[in-house]
Write a protein that holds these residues in place. Sequence first.
Motif, PDB file in Angstrom:
ATOM      1  N   PHE A 212       0.690  -1.268   0.042  1.00 17.11           N
ATOM      2  CA  PHE A 212       0.061  -0.113  -0.088  1.00 17.11           C
ATOM      3  C   PHE A 212       0.812   1.358   0.087  1.00 17.11           C
ATOM      4  O   PHE A 212       0.382   2.379  -0.692  1.00 17.11           O
ATOM      5  CB  PHE A 212      -0.976  -0.010   1.228  1.00 17.11           C
ATOM      6  CG  PHE A 212      -2.244  -0.517   0.930  1.00 17.11           C
ATOM      7  CD1 PHE A 212      -3.321  -0.334   0.104  1.00 17.11           C
ATOM      8  CD2 PHE A 212      -2.655  -1.968   1.732  1.00 17.11           C
ATOM      9  CE1 PHE A 212      -4.317  -0.684  -0.241  1.00 17.11           C
ATOM     10  CE2 PHE A 212      -3.734  -2.496   1.267  1.00 17.11           C
ATOM     11  CZ  PHE A 212      -4.711  -1.944   0.591  1.00 17.11           C
TER      12      PHE A 212
ATOM     13  N   TYR B  18       0.276   3.734  -3.093  1.00 16.27           N
ATOM     14  CA  TYR B  18      -0.119   5.195  -2.768  1.00 16.27           C
ATOM     15  C   TYR B  18       0.569   6.288  -3.661  1.00 16.27           C
ATOM     16  O   TYR B  18      -0.171   7.052  -3.985  1.00 16.27           O
ATOM     17  CB  TYR B  18       0.399   5.385  -1.049  1.00 16.27           C
ATOM     18  CG  TYR B  18      -0.179   6.822  -0.666  1.00 16.27           C
ATOM     19  CD1 TYR B  18      -1.600   7.182  -0.336  1.00 16.27           C
ATOM     20  CD2 TYR B  18       0.875   7.995  -0.811  1.00 16.27           C
ATOM     21  CE1 TYR B  18      -1.938   8.412   0.241  1.00 16.27           C
ATOM     22  CE2 TYR B  18       0.489   9.102  -0.445  1.00 16.27           C
ATOM     23  CZ  TYR B  18      -0.736   9.374  -0.025  1.00 16.27           C
ATOM     24  OH  TYR B  18      -1.237  10.673   0.557  1.00 16.27           O
TER      25      TYR B  18
ATOM     26  N   LEU C  48      -8.186   7.541  -6.106  1.00 18.95           N
ATOM     27  CA  LEU C  48      -8.991   6.650  -6.009  1.00 18.95           C
ATOM     28  C   LEU C  48     -10.440   7.039  -6.579  1.00 18.95           C
ATOM     29  O   LEU C  48     -10.748   6.207  -7.307  1.00 18.95           O
ATOM     30  CB  LEU C  48      -9.232   6.348  -4.219  1.00 18.95           C
ATOM     31  CG  LEU C  48      -8.329   5.380  -3.796  1.00 18.95           C
ATOM     32  CD1 LEU C  48      -8.605   5.108  -2.293  1.00 18.95           C
ATOM     33  CD2 LEU C  48      -8.226   4.072  -4.264  1.00 18.95           C
TER      34      LEU C  48
ATOM     35  N   VAL D 151     -11.543  -0.604  -2.551  1.00 12.95           N
ATOM     36  CA  VAL D 151     -10.621  -0.617  -1.345  1.00 12.95           C
ATOM     37  C   VAL D 151     -11.386  -1.241  -0.408  1.00 12.95           C
ATOM     38  O   VAL D 151     -11.012  -1.984   0.408  1.00 12.95           O
ATOM     39  CB  VAL D 151      -9.736   0.390  -1.267  1.00 12.95           C
ATOM     40  CG1 VAL D 151      -8.737   0.241   0.025  1.00 12.95           C
ATOM     41  CG2 VAL D 151      -8.944   0.790  -2.596  1.00 12.95           C
TER      42      VAL D 151
ATOM     43  N   GLN E 276      -6.596   3.221 -10.846  1.00 14.23           N
ATOM     44  CA  GLN E 276      -6.970   2.744  -9.592  1.00 14.23           C
ATOM     45  C   GLN E 276      -7.034   1.036  -9.533  1.00 14.23           C
ATOM     46  O   GLN E 276      -7.058   0.846  -8.395  1.00 14.23           O
ATOM     47  CB  GLN E 276      -8.622   2.960  -9.363  1.00 14.23           C
ATOM     48  CG  GLN E 276      -9.080   4.443  -8.929  1.00 14.23           C
ATOM     49  CD  GLN E 276      -9.353   5.200 -10.305  1.00 14.23           C
ATOM     50  OE1 GLN E 276      -8.952   4.974 -11.380  1.00 14.23           O
ATOM     51  NE2 GLN E 276     -10.033   6.070 -10.283  1.00 14.23           N
TER      52      GLN E 276
ATOM     53  N   TRP F  52      -4.556  -0.213  -6.641  1.00 19.59           N
ATOM     54  CA  TRP F  52      -5.213  -0.384  -5.328  1.00 19.59           C
ATOM     55  C   TRP F  52      -5.784  -1.991  -5.038  1.00 19.59           C
ATOM     56  O   TRP F  52      -5.706  -2.477  -4.223  1.00 19.59           O
ATOM     57  CB  TRP F  52      -6.202   0.776  -4.948  1.00 19.59           C
ATOM     58  CG  TRP F  52      -5.709   2.130  -4.937  1.00 19.59           C
ATOM     59  CD1 TRP F  52      -5.504   2.724  -5.960  1.00 19.59           C
ATOM     60  CD2 TRP F  52      -4.918   2.627  -3.438  1.00 19.59           C
ATOM     61  NE1 TRP F  52      -5.131   4.244  -5.451  1.00 19.59           N
ATOM     62  CE2 TRP F  52      -4.658   3.850  -3.830  1.00 19.59           C
ATOM     63  CE3 TRP F  52      -4.935   1.957  -2.383  1.00 19.59           C
ATOM     64  CZ2 TRP F  52      -3.911   4.811  -3.038  1.00 19.59           C
ATOM     65  CZ3 TRP F  52      -4.126   2.995  -1.235  1.00 19.59           C
ATOM     66  CH2 TRP F  52      -3.755   4.287  -1.778  1.00 19.59           C
ATOM     67  N   VAL F  53      -6.310  -2.390  -6.017  1.00 19.20           N
ATOM     68  CA  VAL F  53      -6.782  -3.680  -6.198  1.00 19.20           C
ATOM     69  C   VAL F  53      -5.538  -4.650  -6.237  1.00 19.20           C
ATOM     70  O   VAL F  53      -5.627  -5.650  -5.519  1.00 19.20           O
ATOM     71  CB  VAL F  53      -7.554  -3.822  -7.134  1.00 19.20           C
ATOM     72  CG1 VAL F  53      -8.421  -5.383  -7.344  1.00 19.20           C
ATOM     73  CG2 VAL F  53      -8.972  -2.860  -7.511  1.00 19.20           C
TER      74      VAL F  53
END
Length: 346
Positions: free
Chosen positions: A175, A179, A188, A196, A264, A267-268
Amino acid sequence: MSRSATRRREPDPRTGWRGRIAGIGESRLPVAAFLVLVALGLGALVAGVLSLGPEWLPGVGAVVVASTYSWALAARTGGRPVVYGTLAVAIGVVVLVSDEDYLRTGAAVMTCVISSVLGVMATVPAVKFVQAARECVIAILIACVGALATVAFEPRISVVEFEYATFGLALLAAFAVVYRLGAGLHGLGRRGAAIVLVGMVVLAVTLLYAELLRRYGTPGLVESLLDVVRWSRDHLGAFPRPIETVLGIPALAWGCHMRARRRQGWWVCAFGVAATSAVANSLANPAITLRESGLSVLYGLVVGLALGYLVIRVDLQVTGSGGRRSRRAEEAAAIRPEPARTSALL
């Protein structure tokens, strides 16, 4: 003699030592060196598993793999690979020479975490599901080598605590990198925040359910679930690890598929360490044989990819690409650029 002839020539930056180093970095030599070092380290680790060669050989292989992975992860995330690779070598030598249990355990944790994060960071965007499946296989293979290196340090651990510690550290590290890759939390958006949040809920449910079942489950329920595990081990040779199957592989496949369309997806992908860390620490349990561990990883990969395919299809249906012609048009438009697998992401 003219003034231009007597003027002092400025050195060409392309022929200086900095230019030469930059030229090496842009060539295929670092990639070739990485593959050779990993192959040498893997050979030493396999020799240790087969009880071939001297006793110190697996430890050396673990140091080679850990330092090479540290160098690769630093290079991939825009860090200083020479510094971190050299530091990993120095730490590994100290661990082998001192032969202290706490140092070996710390080195095993570090190797497991680095292998888990590198497996996720080494992936590239996938326009089609087949490409997403390929990225999951690559991530798992990287984690498998890390698993051999982790256990070669011979850590003195509690298995459950080791699994929780390595997964937690790997998730935090993933993360932290994502980030930066995802342009912070403001990158996001509502959709990314919802994804998330769902991932966190699935993670919490998976971990809490297993822990609550272990501590407070009724004997009948626990026994029925254990019967399923025993049947799978007796007839299939192993039982897939739930966190890899339910969360890690589906998240990594969906994340790589999404990264081809929007940032995004990173993030997954961060939740993909649920799979890579589960693989990297899979050999830490002495009660599970190497064959059973390998089959467990394979079954988790296959079932996880099936779940990932369903998630991707639902995502395409929700975003309006349900028909075959619409999906082909959507795949043709999925051209979000990212650096190559062997280039720095930052």
